[in-house]
Design an enzyme around this catalytic site. Structure first.
Site, PDB file in Angstrom:
ATOM      1  N   MET A 138       0.955  -0.883   0.094  1.00  0.00           N
ATOM      2  CA  MET A 138      -0.151   0.396   0.024  1.00  0.00           C
ATOM      3  C   MET A 138       0.950   1.371  -0.069  1.00  0.00           C
ATOM      4  SD  MET A 138      -3.052  -1.573   0.000  1.00  0.00           S
ATOM      5  CE  MET A 138      -3.967  -0.546   0.261  1.00  0.00           C
ATOM      6  N   ARG A 139       2.438   0.943  -0.636  1.00  0.00           N
ATOM      7  CA  ARG A 139       2.638   2.363  -0.459  1.00  0.00           C
ATOM      8  C   ARG A 139       3.061   2.843  -2.233  1.00  0.00           C
ATOM      9  NH1 ARG A 139       3.293   5.391   4.400  1.00  0.00           N
ATOM     10  NH2 ARG A 139       3.211   3.121   5.694  1.00  0.00           N
ATOM     11  N   ASN A 160       1.496  -5.570 -10.105  1.00  0.00           N
ATOM     12  CA  ASN A 160       0.714  -4.502  -9.303  1.00  0.00           C
ATOM     13  C   ASN A 160      -0.927  -5.145  -9.142  1.00  0.00           C
ATOM     14  OD1 ASN A 160      -0.562  -3.491  -6.755  1.00  0.00           O
ATOM     15  ND2 ASN A 160      -0.968  -2.009  -8.195  1.00  0.00           N
ATOM     16  N   HIS A 162      -4.702  -4.403  -8.284  1.00  0.00           N
ATOM     17  CA  HIS A 162      -5.470  -3.678  -7.924  1.00  0.00           C
ATOM     18  C   HIS A 162      -7.337  -3.258  -8.065  1.00  0.00           C
ATOM     19  CE1 HIS A 162      -6.865   0.851  -6.766  1.00  0.00           C
ATOM     20  NE2 HIS A 162      -7.361   0.486  -7.791  1.00  0.00           N
TER      21      HIS A 162
HETATM   22  C1  GAR Z   1      -6.115  -6.962  -2.299  1.00  0.00           C
HETATM   23  O1  GAR Z   1      -7.570  -6.251  -2.558  1.00  0.00           O
HETATM   24  C2  GAR Z   1      -5.010  -5.775  -2.988  1.00  0.00           C
HETATM   25  O2  GAR Z   1      -6.617  -5.426  -4.387  1.00  0.00           O
HETATM   26  C3  GAR Z   1      -5.649  -4.445  -2.910  1.00  0.00           C
HETATM   27  O3  GAR Z   1      -5.001  -4.374  -1.740  1.00  0.00           O
HETATM   28  C4  GAR Z   1      -5.678  -6.387  -1.195  1.00  0.00           C
HETATM   29  C5  GAR Z   1      -4.399  -7.019  -0.825  1.00  0.00           C
HETATM   30  O4  GAR Z   1      -4.930  -7.908   0.127  1.00  0.00           O
HETATM   31  N1  GAR Z   1      -4.377  -3.611  -3.333  1.00  0.00           N
HETATM   32  C6  GAR Z   1      -4.379  -2.038  -2.915  1.00  0.00           C
HETATM   33  O5  GAR Z   1      -5.639  -1.626  -3.088  1.00  0.00           O
HETATM   34  C7  GAR Z   1      -3.290  -1.639  -3.871  1.00  0.00           C
HETATM   35  N2  GAR Z   1      -3.376  -0.387  -4.630  1.00  0.00           N
HETATM   36  P1  GAR Z   1      -3.741  -9.201   0.527  1.00  0.00           P
HETATM   37  O6  GAR Z   1      -3.036  -8.516   1.359  1.00  0.00           O
HETATM   38  O7  GAR Z   1      -4.999 -10.604   1.463  1.00  0.00           O
HETATM   39  O8  GAR Z   1      -3.486  -9.529  -0.983  1.00  0.00           O
END
Ligand code: GAR
Length: 275
Positions: A138-139, A160, A162
């Site tokens: 998340m960075r 990545n 998203h």
């Molecule tokens: C996931 O939904 C991913 O798509 C999102 O964070 C979650 C992580 O879940 N990523 C973002 O929002 C990136 N900007 P996880 O830690 O269980 O894989």
């Protein structure tokens, strides 16, 4: 018999529960991905995903972004810009990322991030890799970091996932933004990273319907299930060398020319070595 391909080495960065990391690790173990995970790093010491990695004897590390940033803000730690970073170039390349900041904030953001990213690069250094997957990391990464990973022009290697159908709803709450907007369809996107926020060339997407009965939570659960399918599939396409990043040139109705970098997925026959 299909040609045997060498396994790629995959590095992972994560911030949270690590379910996407687990999906990729499982796919490596089952042979769905011709790859192995060589490290898992996090910006948060409490990221659950690190525990998943440790249980599988995958090397882990943490660069605690939050505590560095707090100390930089309180001035109890001096920001040391890495010797090989040039702030003017970083500012110029980071324009797409910085549009929400005034120039002082942008300067602080880039100085702080580049300093922390130098530490991240140090941690990664012992583990050579072919592909870096951001699995719920998340960075935002700055051009300082990105340029040190993407060393071959035209061959990006930071992927990545998203939680939205990009280019709609970039940022930190893709499913929430999709729900609040009243969308009738949601989805997830796997893309390569560029200098903007969730703006890099799209590799693949999966979509789902949203009904009146849905809540943010039901959407998130549905979306995550699709993410666990999509991300390993994209990593395997990378392992098979089937992802081609190409420049496309379009003439718009007003005569303007628009260039866009896109990903094309080659069929298996297109990548077979000629004998
Ligand atoms: C996931 O939904 C991913 O798509 C999102 O964070 C979650 C992580 O879940 N990523 C973002 O929002 C990136 N900007 P996880 O830690 O269980 O894989």
């Amino acid at each position: 018999m299909p040609a045997k391909i060498n396994k790629i080495r995959i590095g992972a960065l994560l911030s949270g529960s690590g379910s996407n990391f687990k999906a990729i690790a499982d796919a490596c173990e089952s042979g769905q991905i011709d790859g192995e995970i060589v490290f898992a790093g996090s910006d948060r010491p409490d990221a659950q995903g690190l525990e998943i990695a440790k249980k599988r004897s995958i090397p882990t590390f943490c660069v605690d972004y939050g505590s560095h940033i707090r100390r930089f803000k309180k001035k109890t730690e001096i920001i040391k810009l890495p010797n090989d970073a040039d702030i003017a170039t970083l500012m110029r390349k980071s324009t797409p990322l910085l549009n929400r900041y005034d120039s002082e904030q942008a300067h602080f953001f880039l100085m702080a991030r580049a300093a922390i990213e130098a530490e991240l690069l140090n941690e990664i250094d012992p583990y050579p890799f072919d592909l870096l997957v951001l699995a719920g990391f998340m960075r935002n990464l700055t051009p300082y970091f990105i340029d040190r990973i993407n060393i071959t022009p035209g061959k990006p290697r930071i992927m990545n996932i998203h939680p939205a159908l990009l280019p709609a709803f970039p940022g930190t709450d893709g499913y929430g933004d999709t729900f609040r907007h009243g969308c009738k369809v949601g989805g997830c996107t796997v893309h390569f990273i560029d200098y903007g926020e969730d703006s890099g060339p799209i590799i693949a997407q999966k979509a789902f319907s949203i009904s009146e009965k849905d809540t943010i939570e039901t959407i998130r659960v549905r979306g995550l299930k699709l993410e666990w399918q999509l991300y390993p599939q994209c990593v395997q396409l990378f392992a098979q060398k089937r992802l081609a990043v190409v420049n496309q040139c379009h003439r718009l109705g007003n005569g303007q020319i628009k260039n866009r970098v896109v990903v094309q997925i080659r069929s298996e026959s297109q990548i077979k070595p000629k004998v």
